[in-house]
Design an enzyme around this catalytic site. Structure first.
Site, mmCIF file in Angstrom:
data_model
loop_
_atom_site.group_PDB
_atom_site.id
_atom_site.type_symbol
_atom_site.label_atom_id
_atom_site.label_comp_id
_atom_site.label_asym_id
_atom_site.label_seq_id
_atom_site.Cartn_x
_atom_site.Cartn_y
_atom_site.Cartn_z
ATOM 1 N N ARG A 154 0.860 -1.181 0.000
ATOM 2 C CA ARG A 154 0.000 0.000 0.000
ATOM 3 C C ARG A 154 0.894 1.227 0.000
ATOM 4 N NH1 ARG A 154 -3.486 -2.737 -1.595
ATOM 5 N NH2 ARG A 154 -5.525 -3.184 -0.691
ATOM 6 N N HIS A 205 -1.342 0.448 -9.853
ATOM 7 C CA HIS A 205 -1.975 -0.536 -8.944
ATOM 8 C C HIS A 205 -2.550 -1.732 -9.727
ATOM 9 C CE1 HIS A 205 -3.983 -0.768 -4.696
ATOM 10 N NE2 HIS A 205 -3.735 -1.986 -5.173
ATOM 11 N N GLU A 238 -3.302 7.753 -3.902
ATOM 12 C CA GLU A 238 -3.836 7.270 -5.186
ATOM 13 C C GLU A 238 -5.125 7.997 -5.525
ATOM 14 O OE1 GLU A 238 -4.009 2.964 -5.763
ATOM 15 O OE2 GLU A 238 -2.040 2.842 -4.815
HETATM 16 N N1 LIG Z 1 -0.708 -3.925 -5.136
HETATM 17 C C1 LIG Z 1 -1.709 -4.769 -5.170
HETATM 18 O O1 LIG Z 1 -2.466 -4.846 -6.137
HETATM 19 C C2 LIG Z 1 -1.924 -5.683 -4.024
HETATM 20 C C3 LIG Z 1 -1.559 -5.304 -2.753
HETATM 21 N N2 LIG Z 1 -1.768 -6.159 -1.709
HETATM 22 C C4 LIG Z 1 -1.335 -5.734 -0.372
HETATM 23 O O2 LIG Z 1 -0.472 -6.740 0.153
HETATM 24 C C5 LIG Z 1 -0.784 -6.950 1.514
HETATM 25 C C6 LIG Z 1 -0.326 -8.320 1.949
HETATM 26 O O3 LIG Z 1 -1.137 -9.353 1.408
HETATM 27 P P1 LIG Z 1 -0.964 -10.881 1.855
HETATM 28 O O4 LIG Z 1 0.443 -11.296 1.644
HETATM 29 O O5 LIG Z 1 -2.042 -11.660 1.229
HETATM 30 O O6 LIG Z 1 -1.244 -10.737 3.416
HETATM 31 P P2 LIG Z 1 -0.644 -11.582 4.620
HETATM 32 O O7 LIG Z 1 -1.502 -11.243 5.780
HETATM 33 O O8 LIG Z 1 -0.479 -12.999 4.214
HETATM 34 O O9 LIG Z 1 0.827 -10.952 4.817
HETATM 35 C C7 LIG Z 1 1.079 -9.749 5.464
HETATM 36 C C8 LIG Z 1 2.287 -9.956 6.354
HETATM 37 O O10 LIG Z 1 2.673 -8.681 6.906
HETATM 38 C C9 LIG Z 1 3.189 -8.971 8.191
HETATM 39 N N3 LIG Z 1 3.255 -7.740 8.991
HETATM 40 C C10 LIG Z 1 2.262 -7.096 9.630
HETATM 41 N N4 LIG Z 1 2.759 -6.017 10.284
HETATM 42 C C11 LIG Z 1 4.083 -6.008 10.036
HETATM 43 C C12 LIG Z 1 5.138 -5.148 10.436
HETATM 44 N N5 LIG Z 1 4.915 -4.089 11.232
HETATM 45 N N6 LIG Z 1 6.376 -5.407 9.981
HETATM 46 C C13 LIG Z 1 6.611 -6.490 9.178
HETATM 47 N N7 LIG Z 1 5.647 -7.340 8.789
HETATM 48 C C14 LIG Z 1 4.404 -7.098 9.209
HETATM 49 C C15 LIG Z 1 2.214 -10.007 8.763
HETATM 50 O O11 LIG Z 1 2.750 -10.681 9.873
HETATM 51 C C16 LIG Z 1 2.018 -10.892 7.550
HETATM 52 O O12 LIG Z 1 2.922 -11.983 7.512
HETATM 53 C C17 LIG Z 1 -2.304 -6.706 1.587
HETATM 54 O O13 LIG Z 1 -2.717 -6.370 2.885
HETATM 55 C C18 LIG Z 1 -2.510 -5.596 0.599
HETATM 56 O O14 LIG Z 1 -2.459 -4.339 1.243
HETATM 57 C C19 LIG Z 1 -2.320 -7.378 -1.893
HETATM 58 C C20 LIG Z 1 -2.703 -7.793 -3.137
HETATM 59 C C21 LIG Z 1 -2.542 -6.979 -4.305
HETATM 60 O O1 LIG Z 2 -6.161 -7.105 -3.121
HETATM 61 C C1 LIG Z 2 -5.622 -6.026 -2.837
HETATM 62 O O2 LIG Z 2 -5.354 -5.706 -1.667
HETATM 63 C C2 LIG Z 2 -5.287 -5.087 -3.908
HETATM 64 O O3 LIG Z 2 -4.597 -4.142 -3.704
HETATM 65 C C3 LIG Z 2 -5.802 -5.326 -5.260
HETATM 66 O O4 LIG Z 2 -5.644 -6.590 -5.672
#
Ligand SMILES: NC(=O)C1=CN([C@@H]2O[C@H](COP(=O)(O)OP(=O)(O)OC[C@H]3O[C@@H](n4cnc5c(N)ncnc54)[C@H](O)[C@@H]3O)[C@@H](O)[C@H]2O)C=CC1
Ligand SMILES: O=C(O)C(=O)CO
Length: 386
Positions: free
Chosen positions: A273, A320, A302
């Site tokens: 993000r 994004h 954004e």
């Molecule tokens: N650019 C895009 O289109 C996308 C962005 N995202 C973003 O990616 C993020 C992660 O997605 P997932 O891997 O599925 O989630 P997830 O929950 O599997 O992984 C997030 C990780 O961040 C860690 N975390 C939390 N606070 C932390 C800190 N202070 N320091 C270090 N690590 C910390 C958690 O322990 C966890 O392992 C989503 O929350 C979303 O914001 C996700 C999908 C697409």
């Molecule tokens: O899934 C999310 O969090 C995104 O940013 C878009 O896939």
């Protein structure tokens, strides 16, 4: 009074009224809803980001559930409006839900869904693409070529970084961060350093096993290290990719001070993000350090970029799109629709949001459960034993 918002209606006589604030890819999600007696209304407004007022107008007097988008501000006002209209379910079409005030949803007893898993590899692949593009200066070189500036091979032309043998740093080694780490370790034989609040044993085992494989074949083995602080990763890694959730512990994790600790020729990737990075500090750092490069999929405000970012040659910026593969986007739509449907039908919540594959199998009916409800515990929702 809010102005009317244009919609497309499916199954007009359906018992349950479900709203989708956007048209979403594929048709499976539509069929799953209308087969289960939902009247589906899809917003067809031309504007990209709907305001709170637009969504209140969509919800109207009777609404059972809403599928919404990460660009929308789902706070007290919208959950109050949804609850007043009889609604008990909302799902983001995204895994990240920092646009949702979950406490407000809890207050009104509204279940909040998200879409984990189906976008893990797609998002990791974009982070890997940005890493390569930055390391090998692909966007800059493409611009140079199109501008007609290429007048022959030169020893110094667009020299970049070799990834093999360098260290990749991952901050937030959850689903996406771990998938990205595996791609970079296996694909480019990079060593890994990661920082997360939790240990990623599976990732560590993977790198150990791959290192042993390389060694057995007479190659330099890859290594891993779990850092005890984020600053250890920033100081040691050559390529750093950010994959944490956005919350108050990760807001401006990358700022003027932390940027100063990174290697002068490091590469920083952000597919998490925008607000995880202080973008004003980043622009300044890019100006002062021309060999430092970034690949950004997300931005602090954004759809805008902070002044100066768009002019920086050492920045690659994309809008994004990290989860934008056809399979993933159709799957996200399916998971979001099933989250809402499951709550409306009184189904339990799926027991493991990391394993949502059964919902994505097009050749079998989905399980009678909501795939991922983030406030299931707070609302005391039953868990599926399937
Ligand atoms: N650019 C895009 O289109 C996308 C962005 N995202 C973003 O990616 C993020 C992660 O997605 P997932 O891997 O599925 O989630 P997830 O929950 O599997 O992984 C997030 C990780 O961040 C860690 N975390 C939390 N606070 C932390 C800190 N202070 N320091 C270090 N690590 C910390 C958690 O322990 C966890 O392992 C989503 O929350 C979303 O914001 C996700 C999908 C697409
Ligand atoms: O899934 C999310 O969090 C995104 O940013 C878009 O896939």
């Amino acid at each position: 009074m809010a102005k009317p918002v244009s919609i497309e209606v499916w199954n007009p006589n359906g018992k349950y009224r479900v709203i989708s604030t956007k048209s979403m890819p594929g048709t499976r999600w539509i069929n799953l809803l209308i087969e289960q007696d939902c009247r589906l209304e899809i917003c067809t407004e031309k504007k990209t980001i709907l305001s709170v007022e637009d969504i209140i107008a969509l919800i109207g007097d009777k609404c059972d559930g809403v599928i919404g988008q990460l660009t929308e501000d789902w706070g007290e006002t919208l959950f109050a409006a949804l609850s007043k209209a009889g609604g008990k379910a909302f799902s983001n079409m995204a895994v990240g839900y920092n646009n949702v005030d979950v406490n407000a949803a809890n207050k009104y007893g509204v279940a909040v869904g998200n879409t984990p898993g189906v976008l893990t590899e797609t998002t990791a692949e974009l982070a890997a693409s940005l890493s390569l593009a930055a390391a090998r200066r692909i966007v800059e070189a493409d611009g140079f070529m199109r501008a007609g500036l290429y007048d022959g091979w030169l020893p110094h032309l667009f020299v970049g970084n070799l990834l093999k043998g360098q260290t990749v740093g991952v901050i937030g080694a959850g689903r996406i961060g771990s998938a990205y780490a595996r791609m970079m370790v296996e694909g480019f034989k990079m060593n890994l350093i990661y920082f997360d609040l939790y240990q990623s044993t599976r990732l560590e085992k993977f790198v150990t096993a791959y290192g042993q494989f390389l060694k057995a074949n007479g190659e330099q083995p890859v290594t891993w290290k779990r850092a005890s602080s984020m600053s250890e990763v920033l100081q040691e890694a050559d390529v750093i990719s950010l994959h944490p959730v956005l919350d108050k512990t990760t807001y401006h994790l990358i700022n003027k001070e932390s940027l100063a600790t990174m290697k002068k020729e490091a590469i920083l990737i952000n597919c998490s993000r925008g607000p995880v990075v202080d973008e004003v500090a980043l622009v300044e750092h890019l100006k002062q350090n021309p060999m430092f490069r970034v690949g950004l999929d997300v931005f602090e405000d954004e759809p805008y970029m902070k002044p100066g970012l768009g002019e920086m040659k050492n920045a690659i910026v994309v809008p994004h799109i990290a989860s934008a593969s056809k399979w993933t986007r159709e799957g996200m739509a399916t998971l979001a629709a099933l989250n809402v449907l499951g709550k409306i039908k009184g189904y339990p919540v799926w027991h493991d949001p990391n394993r949502v594959d059964p919902f994505l199998n097009e050749n079998a009916p989905p399980p009678a459960a909501s795939p991922s409800i983030v406030n299931a515990k707070a609302l005391g929702l039953p868990v599926s034993k399937l």
